[in-house]
Design a protein around this motif. Sequence first.
Motif, PDB file in Angstrom:
ATOM      1  N   PRO A 150      11.958   7.049 -11.141  1.00  0.00           N
ATOM      2  CA  PRO A 150      12.116   7.751 -12.419  1.00  0.00           C
ATOM      3  C   PRO A 150      13.581   8.146 -12.664  1.00  0.00           C
ATOM      4  CG  PRO A 150      10.654   8.919 -10.859  1.00  0.00           C
ATOM      5  CD  PRO A 150      11.467   7.936 -10.092  1.00  0.00           C
ATOM      6  N   SER A 151      13.924   8.260 -13.924  1.00  0.00           N
ATOM      7  CA  SER A 151      15.184   8.902 -14.272  1.00  0.00           C
ATOM      8  C   SER A 151      14.961  10.403 -14.159  1.00  0.00           C
ATOM      9  CB  SER A 151      15.587   8.569 -15.717  1.00  0.00           C
ATOM     10  OG  SER A 151      15.993   7.225 -15.845  1.00  0.00           O
ATOM     11  N   ARG A 152      15.807  11.086 -13.396  1.00  0.00           N
ATOM     12  CA  ARG A 152      15.665  12.536 -13.301  1.00  0.00           C
ATOM     13  C   ARG A 152      16.034  13.189 -14.639  1.00  0.00           C
ATOM     14  NH1 ARG A 152      18.747  15.271 -10.330  1.00  0.00           N
ATOM     15  NH2 ARG A 152      20.282  13.810  -9.512  1.00  0.00           N
ATOM     16  N   PHE A 153      15.804  14.477 -14.750  1.00  0.00           N
ATOM     17  CA  PHE A 153      16.041  15.201 -15.990  1.00  0.00           C
ATOM     18  C   PHE A 153      17.424  14.901 -16.585  1.00  0.00           C
ATOM     19  CE2 PHE A 153      13.020  19.033 -15.046  1.00  0.00           C
ATOM     20  CZ  PHE A 153      11.932  18.175 -15.130  1.00  0.00           C
ATOM     21  N   GLY A 154      17.436  14.529 -17.851  1.00  0.00           N
ATOM     22  CA  GLY A 154      18.690  14.311 -18.563  1.00  0.00           C
ATOM     23  C   GLY A 154      19.301  12.937 -18.392  1.00  0.00           C
ATOM     24  N   TYR A 155      18.669  12.081 -17.600  1.00  0.00           N
ATOM     25  CA  TYR A 155      19.197  10.745 -17.354  1.00  0.00           C
ATOM     26  C   TYR A 155      18.357   9.665 -18.036  1.00  0.00           C
ATOM     27  CZ  TYR A 155      22.211  12.507 -13.566  1.00  0.00           C
ATOM     28  OH  TYR A 155      23.163  13.165 -12.835  1.00  0.00           O
ATOM     29  N   LEU A 156      19.011   8.710 -18.672  1.00  0.00           N
ATOM     30  CA  LEU A 156      18.394   7.485 -19.198  1.00  0.00           C
ATOM     31  C   LEU A 156      16.967   7.672 -19.719  1.00  0.00           C
ATOM     32  CD1 LEU A 156      19.619   4.768 -16.662  1.00  0.00           C
ATOM     33  CD2 LEU A 156      20.604   5.407 -18.844  1.00  0.00           C
ATOM     34  N   GLY A 157      16.808   8.410 -20.780  1.00  0.00           N
ATOM     35  CA  GLY A 157      15.512   8.509 -21.443  1.00  0.00           C
ATOM     36  C   GLY A 157      14.580   9.570 -20.924  1.00  0.00           C
ATOM     37  N   SER A 158      15.045  10.428 -20.022  1.00  0.00           N
ATOM     38  CA  SER A 158      14.185  11.496 -19.506  1.00  0.00           C
ATOM     39  C   SER A 158      14.599  12.852 -20.080  1.00  0.00           C
ATOM     40  CB  SER A 158      14.247  11.559 -17.971  1.00  0.00           C
ATOM     41  OG  SER A 158      13.543  10.478 -17.399  1.00  0.00           O
ATOM     42  N   ASP A 159      13.615  13.591 -20.570  1.00  0.00           N
ATOM     43  CA  ASP A 159      13.862  14.924 -21.113  1.00  0.00           C
ATOM     44  C   ASP A 159      13.991  15.943 -19.991  1.00  0.00           C
ATOM     45  OD1 ASP A 159      13.709  14.016 -23.756  1.00  0.00           O
ATOM     46  OD2 ASP A 159      11.531  14.232 -23.803  1.00  0.00           O
ATOM     47  N   VAL A 160      14.366  17.174 -20.365  1.00  0.00           N
ATOM     48  CA  VAL A 160      14.528  18.267 -19.407  1.00  0.00           C
ATOM     49  C   VAL A 160      13.444  19.305 -19.627  1.00  0.00           C
ATOM     50  CG1 VAL A 160      16.043  20.102 -18.577  1.00  0.00           C
ATOM     51  CG2 VAL A 160      17.024  17.922 -19.326  1.00  0.00           C
ATOM     52  N   GLU A 187       0.819  -1.210   0.000  1.00  0.00           N
ATOM     53  CA  GLU A 187       0.000   0.000   0.000  1.00  0.00           C
ATOM     54  C   GLU A 187       0.856   1.265   0.000  1.00  0.00           C
ATOM     55  OE1 GLU A 187      -2.931   0.029   3.040  1.00  0.00           O
ATOM     56  OE2 GLU A 187      -3.805  -1.903   2.457  1.00  0.00           O
ATOM     57  N   SER A 188       1.979   1.237   0.689  1.00  0.00           N
ATOM     58  CA  SER A 188       2.858   2.400   0.734  1.00  0.00           C
ATOM     59  C   SER A 188       3.724   2.453  -0.519  1.00  0.00           C
ATOM     60  CB  SER A 188       3.754   2.352   1.969  1.00  0.00           C
ATOM     61  OG  SER A 188       2.987   2.400   3.157  1.00  0.00           O
ATOM     62  N   VAL A 189       3.929   3.661  -1.008  1.00  0.00           N
ATOM     63  CA  VAL A 189       4.713   3.859  -2.234  1.00  0.00           C
ATOM     64  C   VAL A 189       5.955   4.684  -1.920  1.00  0.00           C
ATOM     65  CG1 VAL A 189       4.703   4.753  -4.592  1.00  0.00           C
ATOM     66  CG2 VAL A 189       2.590   3.824  -3.600  1.00  0.00           C
ATOM     67  N   ILE A 190       7.110   4.249  -2.430  1.00  0.00           N
ATOM     68  CA  ILE A 190       8.356   4.997  -2.297  1.00  0.00           C
ATOM     69  C   ILE A 190       8.729   5.580  -3.655  1.00  0.00           C
ATOM     70  CG2 ILE A 190      10.825   4.893  -1.800  1.00  0.00           C
ATOM     71  CD1 ILE A 190      10.289   2.640   0.155  1.00  0.00           C
ATOM     72  N   LEU A 191       8.907   6.882  -3.701  1.00  0.00           N
ATOM     73  CA  LEU A 191       9.407   7.551  -4.889  1.00  0.00           C
ATOM     74  C   LEU A 191      10.912   7.713  -4.692  1.00  0.00           C
ATOM     75  CD1 LEU A 191       8.891   9.155  -7.564  1.00  0.00           C
ATOM     76  CD2 LEU A 191       8.682  11.195  -6.133  1.00  0.00           C
ATOM     77  N   SER A 192      11.702   7.014  -5.500  1.00  0.00           N
ATOM     78  CA  SER A 192      13.148   7.009  -5.331  1.00  0.00           C
ATOM     79  C   SER A 192      13.803   8.070  -6.213  1.00  0.00           C
ATOM     80  CB  SER A 192      13.709   5.623  -5.688  1.00  0.00           C
ATOM     81  OG  SER A 192      15.094   5.570  -5.456  1.00  0.00           O
ATOM     82  N   VAL A 193      14.573   8.951  -5.589  1.00  0.00           N
ATOM     83  CA  VAL A 193      15.221  10.063  -6.283  1.00  0.00           C
ATOM     84  C   VAL A 193      16.733   9.798  -6.299  1.00  0.00           C
ATOM     85  CG1 VAL A 193      15.506  12.562  -6.382  1.00  0.00           C
ATOM     86  CG2 VAL A 193      13.423  11.587  -5.394  1.00  0.00           C
ATOM     87  N   HIS A 194      17.256   9.421  -7.441  1.00  0.00           N
ATOM     88  CA  HIS A 194      18.650   8.989  -7.536  1.00  0.00           C
ATOM     89  C   HIS A 194      19.651  10.149  -7.535  1.00  0.00           C
ATOM     90  CE1 HIS A 194      19.144  10.282 -11.730  1.00  0.00           C
ATOM     91  NE2 HIS A 194      17.930   9.817 -11.959  1.00  0.00           N
ATOM     92  N   GLY A 195      20.922   9.796  -7.431  1.00  0.00           N
ATOM     93  CA  GLY A 195      21.993  10.784  -7.400  1.00  0.00           C
ATOM     94  C   GLY A 195      22.622  11.014  -8.766  1.00  0.00           C
ATOM     95  N   ILE A 196      23.784  11.650  -8.757  1.00  0.00           N
ATOM     96  CA  ILE A 196      24.483  11.972  -9.996  1.00  0.00           C
ATOM     97  C   ILE A 196      24.970  10.694 -10.677  1.00  0.00           C
ATOM     98  CG2 ILE A 196      26.789  12.227  -8.984  1.00  0.00           C
ATOM     99  CD1 ILE A 196      27.105  14.759 -10.781  1.00  0.00           C
ATOM    100  N   PHE A 197      24.996  10.707 -12.001  1.00  0.00           N
ATOM    101  CA  PHE A 197      25.332   9.550 -12.828  1.00  0.00           C
ATOM    102  C   PHE A 197      24.398   8.378 -12.563  1.00  0.00           C
ATOM    103  CE2 PHE A 197      29.494  11.761 -12.854  1.00  0.00           C
ATOM    104  CZ  PHE A 197      29.630  11.899 -14.229  1.00  0.00           C
ATOM    105  N   GLY A 198      23.155   8.700 -12.192  1.00  0.00           N
ATOM    106  CA  GLY A 198      22.182   7.651 -11.921  1.00  0.00           C
ATOM    107  C   GLY A 198      21.166   7.501 -13.039  1.00  0.00           C
ATOM    108  N   GLY A 199      19.981   7.097 -12.648  1.00  0.00           N
ATOM    109  CA  GLY A 199      18.899   6.831 -13.586  1.00  0.00           C
ATOM    110  C   GLY A 199      17.899   5.934 -12.909  1.00  0.00           C
ATOM    111  N   TYR A 200      16.894   5.459 -13.671  1.00  0.00           N
ATOM    112  CA  TYR A 200      15.887   4.587 -13.054  1.00  0.00           C
ATOM    113  C   TYR A 200      16.506   3.336 -12.453  1.00  0.00           C
ATOM    114  CZ  TYR A 200      16.197   2.312 -17.685  1.00  0.00           C
ATOM    115  OH  TYR A 200      16.639   1.710 -18.838  1.00  0.00           O
ATOM    116  N   GLN A 225      19.639   3.036 -10.968  1.00  0.00           N
ATOM    117  CA  GLN A 225      20.243   3.364  -9.674  1.00  0.00           C
ATOM    118  C   GLN A 225      19.171   3.602  -8.613  1.00  0.00           C
ATOM    119  OE1 GLN A 225      21.994   7.275  -8.102  1.00  0.00           O
ATOM    120  NE2 GLN A 225      23.735   6.390  -9.183  1.00  0.00           N
ATOM    121  N   GLY A 226      18.122   4.318  -9.013  1.00  0.00           N
ATOM    122  CA  GLY A 226      17.043   4.595  -8.072  1.00  0.00           C
ATOM    123  C   GLY A 226      16.385   3.328  -7.573  1.00  0.00           C
ATOM    124  N   PHE A 227      16.183   2.377  -8.485  1.00  0.00           N
ATOM    125  CA  PHE A 227      15.549   1.128  -8.061  1.00  0.00           C
ATOM    126  C   PHE A 227      16.486   0.298  -7.197  1.00  0.00           C
ATOM    127  CE2 PHE A 227      14.614  -3.397  -8.600  1.00  0.00           C
ATOM    128  CZ  PHE A 227      13.346  -3.416  -8.009  1.00  0.00           C
TER     129      PHE A 227
END
Length: 310
Positions: free
Chosen positions: A100-110, A68-81, A83-85
């Motif tokens: 998610p991949s943050r902006f500019g990482y592994l398939g994510s736009d800015v 039921e609980s959801v964790i939104l994982s926010v990765h660090g530098i040189f990461g992506g979906y 690393q976050g997982f």
Amino acid sequence: MEETKKKKKVASKILMLIFLVLLIFLTVQGVRCALAVKKARANLLSYGSRTADLSYGKMSYVDKGSGESVILSVHGIFGGYDQGFETCRDFSSDYRIISPSRFGYLGSDVSGNGTPSEQTAAYCELLDKLQIQKVFVLATSAGGSVAIRFALDFPERCKGLILYCSGMPCVEKPEKMPGYSGPPPFLCNDFAMFLMSPLFKPIMGMEPSTIYSMLPVSERKKGAVLDASVTNGDMERNFESYNVESLEVPTLILHAKDDKLADYTKTEKAVPRFPSCTFVSFEDGGHLMAGHTEEVKKAVSDFISNSEKR
């Protein structure tokens, strides 16, 4: 005269030998790097990432786990979906993980200038698409400012804030604003970082094998440069807007004293600024808190359980 000629010939042969050894070394490393990148690209496919079409462009993410609980994982530098997982893999049997991949990482736009505020707005749009109302936000390293920004900007969407050896706000506005905070762009490529990996331990306190979780660097470069130029210094440049004393959600902060990338002393000073904060520190473990998997898992599980009861 003859003696001088002989010395020049010997010196020339030595230089040639050094050049050949260097050439062989670089060739071998180039082959090793190419094979590692190929393996890394294949490994990315195993995460089963998805792509959401948002108002500004695309965002790639992993949606795994149950609960039921959801964790939104926010990765660090040189990461992506990926690393976050991996940061949250041990929790996927008990919680749903959105990475998610943050902006500019592994398939994510800015979007826009790629600021933490713009990144958090994009997260909310993704959560809307997934029909998820509230999450626990867990951040590592450079993801700290984005996670803190999320908790400040969207308290109605945040159940709790969890910070792993992450960037922290200052206790007072610095006199000197930070500049570019990260590896220079020319080093943000597969071969250069692969060659540098033996130096990871003395410089960053991380094993050289960490490079394999960073490949392909080429698909993370845009995000890494954005972090170094925008994200990493945002809490200093916009000090007044990071009023963490006003946070409406509980916070769990975990940090190792021997972390060479995120300043433990700065974290210690920042902790009292967070209301309803639990601080867990480790004597060792470095930036990845290596060797403390079980302690970290218990601290996070207890934090989520207690927060859900509020």
